[in-house]
Design a protein around this motif. Structure first.
Motif, PDB file in Angstrom:
ATOM      1  N   ALA A  73     -12.660  90.657  24.447  1.00  0.00           N
ATOM      2  CA  ALA A  73     -11.242  90.174  23.565  1.00  0.00           C
ATOM      3  C   ALA A  73     -10.260  91.206  24.206  1.00  0.00           C
ATOM      4  CB  ALA A  73     -11.658  90.794  22.161  1.00  0.00           C
ATOM      5  N   GLY A  77      -6.885  89.282  25.531  1.00  0.00           N
ATOM      6  CA  GLY A  77      -5.696  89.863  24.760  1.00  0.00           C
ATOM      7  C   GLY A  77      -4.712  89.986  25.727  1.00  0.00           C
ATOM      8  N   SER A  81      -1.404  87.940  26.146  1.00  0.00           N
ATOM      9  CA  SER A  81      -0.075  88.550  25.998  1.00  0.00           C
ATOM     10  C   SER A  81       0.657  88.388  27.148  1.00  0.00           C
ATOM     11  CB  SER A  81      -0.283  90.128  25.894  1.00  0.00           C
ATOM     12  OG  SER A  81       0.855  90.802  25.803  1.00  0.00           O
ATOM     13  N   THR A  99      -2.333  76.733  22.315  1.00  0.00           N
ATOM     14  CA  THR A  99      -1.607  78.031  21.678  1.00  0.00           C
ATOM     15  C   THR A  99      -0.204  77.688  21.440  1.00  0.00           C
ATOM     16  OG1 THR A  99      -0.967  78.964  23.793  1.00  0.00           O
ATOM     17  CG2 THR A  99      -3.187  79.841  22.746  1.00  0.00           C
ATOM     18  N   LYS A 105      -3.145  79.287  18.167  1.00  0.00           N
ATOM     19  CA  LYS A 105      -3.299  80.738  18.580  1.00  0.00           C
ATOM     20  C   LYS A 105      -4.036  81.392  17.503  1.00  0.00           C
ATOM     21  CE  LYS A 105       1.664  81.051  19.741  1.00  0.00           C
ATOM     22  NZ  LYS A 105       3.090  81.721  19.318  1.00  0.00           N
ATOM     23  N   ASN A 109      -7.585  83.564  19.099  1.00  0.00           N
ATOM     24  CA  ASN A 109      -7.974  84.935  18.710  1.00  0.00           C
ATOM     25  C   ASN A 109      -9.287  84.900  18.173  1.00  0.00           C
ATOM     26  OD1 ASN A 109      -5.751  86.211  19.723  1.00  0.00           O
ATOM     27  ND2 ASN A 109      -4.458  85.321  18.159  1.00  0.00           N
TER      28      ASN A 109
END
Length: 187
Positions: A73, A77, A81, A99, A105, A109
């Motif tokens: 994760a 992430g 980002s 996304t 999105k 996640n």
């Protein structure tokens, strides 16, 4: 409208990357970054780093499965980002994630968190299996090149000093560094 760029990764050279690359091309990717590299970390993944540098605002990055992009994760992430900062969308074909929408999105996640959880569970099960095997006396690693008697003989020959380290290595079928290591190690 930006460019659609694909990313394909397999973990071992025994796996075939062509299937992923073909699916990405069929999806409309004008360029596909490909590599064979374990998914544990983004460090050292030159194709992924090249992709992240290559993409521009308005582009879309496409992968067949989320775990092809990252397995933790935290890495996921960081990649997300970077893509978000560059205003680049991510599309995951198998999980139907895009996304460019709020729902996409959110799904991105959630799946990333579950993928990391699954990987942690696998790691725990493997460690449990290793521990049980050790309890049963299973020896891991390479077998010793020398028996206890041969090791004793090597140490005696070394202590006598009549043979050079190179001669000892040749006599016992070892490298010179192994001779040094074995004569200095404790029983």
């Amino acid at each position: 409208m930006g460019e659609t760029i694909g990313y394909a990764r397999v973990s071992t050279s025994g796996q075939k990357i062509e299937t992923q690359a073909l699916r990405l091309q069929e999806h409309g990717c004008s360029k596909v970054f490909q590599e064979t590299y374990t998914g544990g970390s983004t460090t050292g993944r030159k194709a992924l780093l090249g992709l992240l540098e290559y993409v521009r605002e308005g582009d879309s990055v496409v992968v067949t499965k989320l775990d092809r992009l990252a397995r933790s994760a935290m890495d996921l992430g960081q990649i997300a980002s970077t893509l978000e900062d560059k205003k680049v969308d991510l599309v995951v074909l198998d999980q139907k994630i895009d996304t460019s929408s709020p729902a996409g999105k959110l799904m991105f996640n959630l799946i990333g968190a579950f993928a990391e959880f699954e990987r942690d569970l696998i790691r725990e099960r493997v460690q449990e299996g290793v521990n049980k095997a050790k309890e049963k006396g299973v020896q891991f690693g390479r077998k010793a090149k020398l028996t206890k008697q041969q090791l004793e003989s090597l140490r005696n020959d070394f202590a006598e000093g009549e043979l050079s380290k190179g001669q000892l290595a040749e006599k016992y079928g070892l490298s010179r560094s192994s001779v040094y290591r074995l004569v200095k190690s404790e029983h």
